[in-house]
Design a protein around this motif. Structure first.
Motif, PDB file in Angstrom:
ATOM      1  N   ARG A   1       0.832  -1.206   0.000  1.00 26.70           N
ATOM      2  CA  ARG A   1       0.000   0.000   0.000  1.00 26.70           C
ATOM      3  C   ARG A   1       0.864   1.253   0.000  1.00 26.70           C
ATOM      4  N   LEU A   2       1.942   1.234   0.771  1.00 29.34           N
ATOM      5  CA  LEU A   2       2.826   2.385   0.804  1.00 29.34           C
ATOM      6  C   LEU A   2       3.464   2.615  -0.558  1.00 29.34           C
ATOM      7  N   LEU A   3       3.888   1.547  -1.220  1.00 30.16           N
ATOM      8  CA  LEU A   3       4.505   1.679  -2.546  1.00 30.16           C
ATOM      9  C   LEU A   3       3.529   2.303  -3.534  1.00 30.16           C
ATOM     10  N   ALA A   4       2.280   1.869  -3.484  1.00 26.67           N
ATOM     11  CA  ALA A   4       1.266   2.439  -4.376  1.00 26.67           C
ATOM     12  C   ALA A   4       1.075   3.928  -4.092  1.00 26.67           C
ATOM     13  N   ALA A   5       1.062   4.296  -2.812  1.00 23.06           N
ATOM     14  CA  ALA A   5       0.878   5.701  -2.452  1.00 23.06           C
ATOM     15  C   ALA A   5       2.069   6.550  -2.892  1.00 23.06           C
ATOM     16  N   LEU A   6       3.269   6.009  -2.768  1.00 21.05           N
ATOM     17  CA  LEU A   6       4.453   6.737  -3.205  1.00 21.05           C
ATOM     18  C   LEU A   6       4.455   6.921  -4.717  1.00 21.05           C
ATOM     19  N   ARG A   7       4.089   5.884  -5.431  1.00 23.45           N
ATOM     20  CA  ARG A   7       4.073   5.974  -6.889  1.00 23.45           C
ATOM     21  C   ARG A   7       3.016   6.957  -7.392  1.00 23.45           C
ATOM     22  N   SER A   8       1.898   7.015  -6.688  1.00 19.86           N
ATOM     23  CA  SER A   8       0.824   7.917  -7.107  1.00 19.86           C
ATOM     24  C   SER A   8       1.056   9.355  -6.659  1.00 19.86           C
ATOM     25  N   GLY A   9       1.990   9.558  -5.738  1.00 18.61           N
ATOM     26  CA  GLY A   9       2.247  10.885  -5.229  1.00 18.61           C
ATOM     27  C   GLY A   9       1.351  11.299  -4.086  1.00 18.61           C
ATOM     28  N   SER A  10       0.507  10.394  -3.595  1.00 21.83           N
ATOM     29  CA  SER A  10      -0.422  10.756  -2.529  1.00 21.83           C
ATOM     30  C   SER A  10       0.231  10.740  -1.148  1.00 21.83           C
ATOM     31  N   ASP A  11       1.382  10.124  -1.016  1.00 19.22           N
ATOM     32  CA  ASP A  11       2.081  10.140   0.265  1.00 19.22           C
ATOM     33  C   ASP A  11       2.966  11.377   0.346  1.00 19.22           C
ATOM     34  N   PRO A  12       3.021  12.058   1.519  1.00 15.42           N
ATOM     35  CA  PRO A  12       3.835  13.276   1.641  1.00 15.42           C
ATOM     36  C   PRO A  12       5.306  13.066   1.327  1.00 15.42           C
ATOM     37  N   ALA A  13       5.784  11.840   1.462  1.00 13.29           N
ATOM     38  CA  ALA A  13       7.206  11.578   1.231  1.00 13.29           C
ATOM     39  C   ALA A  13       7.521  11.237  -0.216  1.00 13.29           C
ATOM     40  N   SER A  14       6.540  11.358  -1.118  1.00 15.92           N
ATOM     41  CA  SER A  14       6.734  10.914  -2.506  1.00 15.92           C
ATOM     42  C   SER A  14       7.890  11.621  -3.195  1.00 15.92           C
ATOM     43  N   ARG A  15       8.012  12.932  -2.982  1.00 17.60           N
ATOM     44  CA  ARG A  15       9.054  13.680  -3.689  1.00 17.60           C
ATOM     45  C   ARG A  15      10.445  13.216  -3.289  1.00 17.60           C
ATOM     46  N   SER A  16      10.674  13.114  -1.993  1.00 11.29           N
ATOM     47  CA  SER A  16      11.998  12.666  -1.550  1.00 11.29           C
ATOM     48  C   SER A  16      12.231  11.217  -1.947  1.00 11.29           C
ATOM     49  N   TRP A  17      11.165  10.409  -1.946  1.00 12.72           N
ATOM     50  CA  TRP A  17      11.300   9.001  -2.360  1.00 12.72           C
ATOM     51  C   TRP A  17      11.701   8.897  -3.817  1.00 12.72           C
ATOM     52  N   LYS A  18      11.114   9.718  -4.662  1.00 14.73           N
ATOM     53  CA  LYS A  18      11.454   9.680  -6.091  1.00 14.73           C
ATOM     54  C   LYS A  18      12.897  10.102  -6.315  1.00 14.73           C
ATOM     55  N   ARG A  19      13.354  11.110  -5.568  1.00 14.24           N
ATOM     56  CA  ARG A  19      14.763  11.513  -5.688  1.00 14.24           C
ATOM     57  C   ARG A  19      15.692  10.381  -5.272  1.00 14.24           C
ATOM     58  N   GLU A  20      15.342   9.719  -4.193  1.00 17.68           N
ATOM     59  CA  GLU A  20      16.186   8.616  -3.722  1.00 17.68           C
ATOM     60  C   GLU A  20      16.161   7.458  -4.701  1.00 17.68           C
ATOM     61  N   THR A  21      15.006   7.196  -5.294  1.00 18.66           N
ATOM     62  CA  THR A  21      14.913   6.135  -6.301  1.00 18.66           C
ATOM     63  C   THR A  21      15.835   6.429  -7.476  1.00 18.66           C
ATOM     64  N   THR A  22      15.816   7.665  -7.957  1.00 18.17           N
ATOM     65  CA  THR A  22      16.676   8.054  -9.079  1.00 18.17           C
ATOM     66  C   THR A  22      18.143   7.888  -8.713  1.00 18.17           C
TER      67      THR A  22
END
Length: 897
Positions: free
Chosen positions: A508-529
């Motif tokens: 569920r957390l992964l889905a929220a991060l991918r959709s951008g609905s979790d507040p940490a999505s931006r930092s998560w995407k940077r870390e993924t890159t």
């Protein structure tokens, strides 16, 4: 090449920077101390928060030594310190003053002062041990005793000794400077580093105590009732403060992100639209963090900032004149028994409470309201527990191995790591292939150290890419790897990050991060890159056979579950039923429950990323709670943790016979079990194990065996070797020497009743000394009446007791010399009995008995037993077991008196 901006090399204007800051008065003393040992000066700066040390010390050192790196224990503090100094300097962040934190880099060739987190500097040190181009390093907030900071102190102390031109400072907010001064010895190594003190910048501080009528903690953690009390107290105190001064902002300290959200929500309902409530913790995005710490602009409404300990000492929140303190903190703890590491809620130390309170009196008179009583404050520990003493050390051990100092050997660390925890960490690194037999980092270990995740996750990042690539549909190899790398990087960034899985469900957390609905999505995407980029330049292993088999199996495994299982195979978990309901058994042997309402409930298998101590309904009676996990299936579990698979026969000796089952296990998880017939070797081992566990009473000593064993024990006690030790522990320690044939018989199906331990014990008698055994410790004693009376030897282990002969008094008439055993070493103790067998006297001196006490015994007994002889002169009377009549009938010449 980009040219540095104009004025990049000009000195910092310390007079302008230090205007209004208390530490400005201490700058001359610091400059003199560094100059005295230039160019490799050292110093410890001890100054309370808010005095300006973080603002003033780095530019001073930069003027003296060149480019400076300054560590801050938290990202938000590093960003805030850089922005503050750049603002005062009149430059742009990234030019003369910059910062680097995870996912953000704002520094360049012209940067004179760079603020970084300790983890960033550790990785730089491993890549460049000499820190070329760096003139000085400043380690701030050393008093917090964070693990990375402790490691940096040890590593940089060595760099300082070797380079000879590196200025090295530590800064502390509490009175523990001598410890750090000893670590940062002067350049000549002849003494501790000088300590530069600074007076407190505190104004008048009022302390109020507002203890709650409810418990702060229960078996689930911080109680909602207590958090409601904190919110109510904060709202009331802030309202009262605003009446007197509309410029007052408040800072509320609670232990964790969940508590921040709860208290902030309650405050918003109480204070209305006229007060802005902000949250501050490590899980919100950097923009929200920066907004909370920058202070309010003119025209902004009053603020209440609800924070974790993040705002305690490493940064100053402007405008705060009121602090509300819950008195609670989160500290890492390692449960060695369950193999768990996590944060636990504890009472904040007194030093932490004082620093929190001090936040209210930086810019003027302030107030601290403590939501607990003075007794609780007095009972709190003096300082926070050093992280190195309680945390999991795998990452730290890898850093030390890469540095060439396995386990910290040869380094001046503030505190040595605990041996057991360190040994566990080294075992994990060995299993990962990260260290060699000497404890030094392998090539793979160095690769793992460069990945911003703990070593097991870093290894899963590499291996998981190969797995995912093998399992992906058949496209071009490059396309497959790119897609696999992206997927795995997303999962590792998620697990390594600070976003919390709702209901512990990582899917569920992964889905929220991918959709951008979790507040940490931006930092998560940077870390993924960033992780993708690391993978692109990292050696890619071939897909293992297990991955290829997984690819051919119908139904691809859940991606998050696979990567978590590869990282933490010992945390693969299977659902089990228990008295408290459903729980999960981990491969490590730990049992844990899911949080209430988790969407993972009912899943037969889980790959667990985090499990920590807990209680209440979530723990399901296990004492542990799963904090994050992903669904898994049995086939993927076995493939990912193949090294934990075993297929063995388990035999046990129970109720007098051997029972055996073949068990297939994944660590502690039983996958299947079938009754089988044990081999002779397995059965013999089962019997031996049962005896070692339950003792020799499982077979039992017959009266004959017990008597023999006691005789042998007396000889061992009195004569020692070669007479054998026949204590329980000694016999169990050498079963094969004396009980081998009987063990084989029991293993073959014989019953325990068929085994008499007398003969096996005789196998222990030493040769040729055994020929004297009956003389040294006879089984029976010939008494004057002609009877052969059994000797009762002392119990095993009784070092004082003597052999006892219980015999009728009349059978010993005329016996003067007390017999002695074991070559005359041990006198026999006589229990002289009445005709009916009751004790009349106990003596080891027959001659004295006949001459004295006998007369009284005779007077008392002759009337009670008239048919038996009670002569006045026992010396001249015939010893007998008969009555007077039978003696007469038999022609006895016994005297009648």
């Amino acid at each position: 090449m980009t040219s540095p901006p104009p004025g990049a090399d000009r000195p910092f204007d310390l007079e302008t920077l230090g205007a209004g800051l208390v530490f400005a008065a201490s700058l001359p003393a610091l400059e003199d101390a560094l100059a005295a040992n230039a160019p490799a000066g050292t110093a410890v700066v001890q100054a309370p928060p808010g005095t300006g040390k973080t603002t003033l010390v780095p530019p001073l050192v930069a003027n003296l030594a060149g480019r400076v790196i300054v560590t801050q224990p938290r990202r938000v503090a590093a960003r805030a310190a850089a922005r503050r100094l750049a603002q005062l300097d009149g430059s742009r962040v990234g030019d003369r003053v910059g910062y680097t934190v995870r996912g953000e880099h704002h520094a360049g060739p012209a940067t004179r002062v760079e603020f970084v987190t300790p983890g960033i500097l550790l990785r730089r040190l491993l890549a460049d041990p000499g820190l070329e181009g760096i003139g000085a390093v400043i380690i701030d907030e050393v008093h917090e005793r964070a693990l990375d900071t402790d490691l940096l102190l040890g590593l940089l102390a060595e760099v300082h000794e070797l380079r000879g031109d590196l200025t090295f400072l530590a800064m502390s907010a509490t009175l523990d400077a001598p410890r750090f001064a000893a670590l940062l010895s002067t350049a000549d190594g002849e003494g501790p580093a000088p300590v530069i003190d600074c007076p407190s910048a505190l104004h008048r501080l009022e302390t109020r105590w507002e203890p709650a009528a409810v418990a702060r903690l229960d078996d689930r953690g911080v109680t909602r009732a207590f958090l409601d009390h904190v919110a109510t107290t904060a709202a009331t105190a802030h309202h009262s403060a605003l009446v007197a001064d509309p410029a007052v902002d408040a800072l509320v300290f609670v232990p964790g992100a969940w508590e921040v959200a709860q208290v902030a929500g309650a405050l918003r309902r109480r204070v209305g639209a006229g007060v802005e409530v902000l949250e501050l913790h490590g899980q919100i995005d950097s923009a929200s963090q920066d907004r909370a710490v920058k202070g309010r602009d003119a025209g902004d409404p009053p603020r209440v900032v609800v924070s974790t300990s993040l705002a305690e000492s490493s940064l100053t929140v402007p405008g705060v004149r009121l602090v509300i303190d819950s008195g609670l903190a989160r500290e890492p703890r390692r449960d060695a028994t369950r193999g768990m590491t996590g944060l636990v809620t504890v009472s904040a130390s007194r030093a932490s409470a004082d620093q929190r309170a001090g936040r209210a009196a930086r810019q003027g008179p302030g107030t601290v309201v403590r939501c607990y009583d003075q007794k609780t404050f007095g009972a709190a520990p003096g300082h926070p527990t050093p992280e190195i003493a309680v945390a999991e050390l795998t990452g730290a051990a890898l850093t030390l191995a890469c540095w060439g100092a396995p386990g910290g050997r040869g380094l001046k660390l503030p505190q040595e790591p605990p041996r057991t925890t360190l040994a566990d960490a080294l075992a994990v690194l060995t299993e990962l292939g990260a260290i060699d037999v000497n404890g030094l980092a392998t090539g793979l270990g160095r690769t793992l150290s460069g990945i911003p995740a703990e070593p097991r996750l870093a290894r899963a990042l590499i291996d998981g890419t190969a797995w995912q690539q093998a399992a992906a549909p058949g496209h071009q190899a490059g396309t497959n790897r790119k897609a696999a790398a992206r997927s795995v990087a997303e999962i590792v960034a998620m697990v390594a990050g600070e976003a919390r899985a709702p209901g512990a469900d990582l899917t569920r957390l992964l889905a929220a991060l991918r959709s951008g609905s979790d507040p940490a999505s931006r930092s998560w995407k940077r870390e993924t890159t960033r992780l993708e980029a690391i993978l692109a330049r990292t050696w890619a292993p071939a897909a293992p056979a297990a991955a290829t088999a997984e690819a051919s199996r119908p139904g691809a495994p859940a991606e998050a579950g696979l990567i978590v299982a590869l990282a933490y195979p010992d945390r693969i978990a299977r659902r089990v039923e228990s008295g408290a309901g459903q729980s999960y058994l981990l491969a490590s042997g730990t049992r844990a429950g899911l949080p209430a309402g988790s969407s993972l409930a009912g899943q037969p298998w889980l790959a667990v990323a985090e499990v920590s101590r807990g209680a209440g309904r979530a723990a399901a009676g296990t004492g542990a709670v799963i904090r994050s996990a992903a669904p898994l299936d049995a086939e993927t579990a076995e493939a990912a943790a193949g090294h934990l698979l075993t297929d063995r026969v388990h035999a046990r000796f129970e109720s007098g016979r051997v029972l055996a089952r073949r068990e297939r296990r994944l660590g502690s998880i039983v996958l299947g079990t079938t009754p089988v017939r044990a081999s002779v070797e397995e059965a013999a081992a089962a019997v031996a194990t049962a005896l070692e566990t339950g003792g020799l009473d499982i077979i039992g000593f017959s009266a004959r065996a017990d008597g023999l064993r006691r005789r042998m024990a007396l000889l061992h006690r009195e004569l020692g070797a070669p007479w054998p030790d026949v204590s329980e522990s000694a016999l169990l320690g050498r079963l094969d020497d004396w009980l081998g044939p009987e063990l084989q018989a029991l293993a073959a199906g014989a019953g325990v009743k068929s085994v008499d331990l007398a003969e096996p014990l005789r196998r222990l008698l030493p040769w040729p000394q055994a020929s004297r055994f009956a003389d040294l410790a006879p089984e029976r004693l010939l008494v004057p009446s002609g009877s052969k009376v059994r000797i009762d030897y002392p119990a095993i282990g009784d070092e004082q007791a003597r052999p006892v002969v219980a015999v009728k008094l009349q059978e010993c008439f005329g016996w003067a010399a007390t017999p002695r055993l074991v070559d005359e070493r041990v006198p026999v103790l006589f229990h002289l009995l009445s005709p009916r067998g009751s004790a009349l006297a106990v003596t080891d001196d027959l001659a004295s008995f006949w001459s004295g006490p006998y007369a009284q015994v005779r007077a008392e007994m002759r009337g009670k037993y008239p048919k038996h002889p009670w002569p006045e002169d026992p010396w001249s009377s015939t010893a007998t077991a008969k009555t007077k009549r039978r003696l007469t009938e038999g022609g006895s010449g016994a005297a009648k008196k």
